[in-house]
Design a protein around this motif. Structure first.
Motif, PDB file in Angstrom:
ATOM      1  N   LEU A  81      -4.861  -0.159   6.429  1.00  0.00           N
ATOM      2  CA  LEU A  81      -3.912  -1.140   6.976  1.00  0.00           C
ATOM      3  C   LEU A  81      -4.723  -1.957   8.127  1.00  0.00           C
ATOM      4  CD1 LEU A  81      -1.159   1.686   7.532  1.00  0.00           C
ATOM      5  CD2 LEU A  81      -1.095  -0.406   5.978  1.00  0.00           C
ATOM      6  N   TYR A 121       9.083   3.085   5.374  1.00  0.00           N
ATOM      7  CA  TYR A 121       8.211   1.599   5.170  1.00  0.00           C
ATOM      8  C   TYR A 121       7.306   1.661   6.550  1.00  0.00           C
ATOM      9  CZ  TYR A 121      10.670   0.024   1.043  1.00  0.00           C
ATOM     10  OH  TYR A 121      11.017  -0.171  -0.213  1.00  0.00           O
ATOM     11  N   LEU A 141       0.907  -1.241   0.093  1.00  0.00           N
ATOM     12  CA  LEU A 141       0.089  -0.030  -0.099  1.00  0.00           C
ATOM     13  C   LEU A 141       0.968   1.428  -0.019  1.00  0.00           C
ATOM     14  CD1 LEU A 141      -2.658  -0.928   2.976  1.00  0.00           C
ATOM     15  CD2 LEU A 141      -2.899  -1.384   0.066  1.00  0.00           C
ATOM     16  N   ASN A 142       0.411   2.265  -0.326  1.00  0.00           N
ATOM     17  CA  ASN A 142       0.966   3.746  -0.251  1.00  0.00           C
ATOM     18  C   ASN A 142       0.852   4.348   0.882  1.00  0.00           C
ATOM     19  OD1 ASN A 142       1.941   3.405  -2.906  1.00  0.00           O
ATOM     20  ND2 ASN A 142       0.108   4.270  -3.628  1.00  0.00           N
ATOM     21  N   LEU A 143       1.936   4.835   1.409  1.00  0.00           N
ATOM     22  CA  LEU A 143       1.845   5.685   2.671  1.00  0.00           C
ATOM     23  C   LEU A 143       1.916   7.169   1.988  1.00  0.00           C
ATOM     24  CD1 LEU A 143       4.801   4.446   5.111  1.00  0.00           C
ATOM     25  CD2 LEU A 143       2.209   4.302   5.334  1.00  0.00           C
ATOM     26  N   SER A 176       3.580  -1.026   3.573  1.00  0.00           N
ATOM     27  CA  SER A 176       3.169   0.299   3.068  1.00  0.00           C
ATOM     28  C   SER A 176       4.214   0.824   2.738  1.00  0.00           C
ATOM     29  CB  SER A 176       2.057   0.948   3.975  1.00  0.00           C
ATOM     30  OG  SER A 176       1.453   1.880   3.300  1.00  0.00           O
ATOM     31  N   GLY A 210      -1.060   6.767   6.864  1.00  0.00           N
ATOM     32  CA  GLY A 210      -1.454   5.356   6.362  1.00  0.00           C
ATOM     33  C   GLY A 210      -2.907   5.088   6.414  1.00  0.00           C
TER      34      GLY A 210
END
Length: 577
Positions: free
Chosen positions: A110, A178, A88-90, A187, A107
């Motif tokens: 999650l 990360y 996933l993207n932060l 993420s 985030g």
């Protein structure tokens, strides 16, 4: 965009944050910058008689370098983790910024109510050298990449979190961030560290030392250095290998009364002038004004020594076990273990089992890097004293000879066998001039004696001492104790902050006479000598920053880790019509 800071108080530190923010569409590119250190092979060998096989040695930073930032955030290296197949993207806002800027890491999507570890990618920088019994060769540098823990965060019931922090003092470029759960990175985001630039002070008379600070140089070949300019004249280079990307150097104000410009640019050696079109457009530089207030006359010559640090490499040039009695129990000590030529030190030796006449000798080398094929230099021994040993003890005051600078070994020998030995570091010095009565009448600077007599040549054509010269007149600068390794045999010379060339001291046993011509308008002119990383002979691939003045050598120079204290040396002259 360059946004100069404003300041009406000239004694206040002036800082300008420089941002080159290139907005990009899409996700921040995933990339880790790696050092371009290729296999190190000898290209043009220059050998001493006892040269060993070239072996690259990674040189870690010595303890005690002042003003070095700690490893970012917690300073704890992250545990090994692997990336998730469904990363996933932060959200990192902003995605670019400079030291001290606030950063928000967020985030979502999650696992709910779960503790995660946030990590930050960083690096350690190291110089590379080949340390041999009779020399040290400069072989480049490398960076070791790793991650450190930022903090632990806990997601809420919806699987979201928000964490606020500030951009640390660290290497520039992209830092991967990360979110890690149970050794799996689930993420990812990133932050691009930009550079800041400042000078202090911003005004003063000719000769004023100006501290130039440049942060966020990178941890890779093309981003790791900066070039320093004065009115578009190249003054030298800076690095941040051991200082987490922060370069801090000193130049001196020169030129006419009025406004001048101090500039730093990204550089591998000299400045990268079309960096905006390069793969590293974020490696911005900056420029600020300095006002020369007056010409107060030529200051006296002086030496600036590097930081007092604890070496991390135990080897000492010329110190080896060759010729040493394998059964000796003798121990040698010195009352003074470093100093310029003619230093007096008390040698104490205990535990000698041999008796009778012993020789005290100075281990050095003779030769050069230019006129040579195969073996270019060899060990030599200069006699210091003869002593008679009857009770296993020697107490003798000795005088350090007029010789090459750097590490030497004082040896106590019975015939050809070394019974004890102790290193001594011979430091650079400015050569004094004396009259017939022994009174000092000059220091370093002299008119050039161009008579070409044997006596003049023996003095390197240094003539009558003087600090005042007519426009166009040739003059000399005389030094003693210049060394022979690639770390200390060469000094780069700037005239009014413009690099004009270098001088070496190997062939002349440390006695270096540099020839210059008095140039510029009548008044004071500034001359500075700084260390150089000699890279011509032997030559290795990937040795950036060679053959140019290393302005940052006082804090970031491979010799510091080996106990070399190569200084910067400062002169000034008065030019008349």
């Amino acid at each position: 965009m360059v946004s100069p800071g404003s300041n009406t108080n000239t004694n206040r530190r002036v800082e300008m944050k420089i941002r080159f923010i290139r907005k990009t569409r899409g996700v921040l590119a995933l990339r880790i910058l790696v050092a371009s250190l290729l296999p190190l092979a000898l290209i043009a060998p220059a050998k001493g008689a006892d040269s060993a096989v070239t072996t690259p040695l990674t040189i870690a930073a010595p303890a005690g370098i002042p003003g070095v930032a700690n490893v970012p955030f917690t300073g704890v290296k992250s545990s090994v983790f692997t990336p998730s197949d469904k990363m996933l993207n932060l959200d990192v806002a902003p995605s670019q910024g400079v030291l001290g800027d606030p950063i928000t890491i967020s985030g979502k999507g999650l696992p709910a109510n779960t503790s995660l570890k946030l990590t930050w990618s960083t690096a350690d920088g190291n110089w590379i050298a080949d340390v041999q019994p009779n020399t040290v060769n400069y072989m480049g540098l490398k960076y070791i990449k790793y991650n450190v823990d930022i903090a632990s965060v806990t997601t809420d019931a919806s699987g979201a979190f928000t964490y606020k922090t500030n951009a640390p003092e660290d290497f520039g470029g992209i830092h991967d961030i990360y979110a890690v759960q149970d050794s799996v990175a689930i993420s990812h985001g990133g932050f691009q560290q930009m550079r800041t630039y400042s000078i202090s002070p911003t005004s003063g008379p000719v000769g004023t030392p100006i501290t130039v600070t440049y942060t966020a140089m990178g941890a890779s070949l093309y981003t790791g250095g900066g070039s320093v300019h004065w009115d578009s004249n190249y003054a030298g280079e800076m690095q941040g290998v051991w200082t987490r990307g922060t370069g801090k150097v000193v130049i001196r104000a020169s030129g006419a009364v009025g406004t001048h410009y101090v500039e730093v640019k990204n550089a591998l050696n000299a400045a990268y002038l079309n960096v905006i079109q390069s793969p590293i457009p974020f490696t911005n530089g900056g420029m600020m004004k300095f006002t020369v207030t007056k010409d107060a006359g030529a200051p006296k010559p002086y030496i600036t020594w590097p930081s007092d640090v604890s070496p991390t490499v135990a080897q000492r040039t010329t110190l080896s076990t060759a010729g040493l009695d394998p059964n000796t129990k003798a121990v040698a000590t010195l009352s003074v273990s470093s100093g310029p030529i003619n230093t007096k030190t008390m040698l104490n030796v205990t535990g000698l089992t041999s008796t009778g006449s012993h020789q005290i000798v100075w281990s050095t080398v003779v030769g050069n890097r230019v006129n040579c094929t195969g073996t270019c230099w060899a060990f030599d021994a200069l006699p210091l004293a003869t002593v008679d040993v009857t009770n296993g003890v020697i107490n003798k005051e000795i005088t350090i000879p007029d010789n090459l600078g750097g590490w030497h070994v004082i040896q106590i020998k019975k015939g050809d066998v070394i019974e004890a030995q102790i290193p001594f570091y011979l430091k650079h010095s400015i050569m004094p001039f004396y009259d017939k009565s022994g009174k000092q009448i000059g220091l370093g600077l002299a008119k050039a004696d161009l008579s070409n007599t044997a006596e003049a040549i023996s003095r390197g054509q240094a003539g009558a001492p003087s600090t005042t010269f007519k426009s166009g007149e040739e003059f000399t600068i005389s030094l003693k104790g210049v060394g022979w390794t690639q770390l200390d045999n060469t000094m780069g010379v700037t005239y009014d902050n413009s690099y004009v060339g270098y001088g070496c001291g190997f062939n002349s046993n440390g006695y270096t006479v540099i020839h210059l011509k008095a140039m510029g308008a009548p008044g004071t002119h500034i001359i500075d000598l700084n260390p150089i990383l000699y890279t011509n002979q032997p030559s290795f691939p990937n040795t950036p920053y060679g053959m140019l003045p290393v302005l940052s050598a006082g804090r970031d120079f491979p010799g510091l880790a080996l106990g070399y204290t190569v200084p910067s040396i400062h002169f000034a002259i008065t030019v008349t019509k």
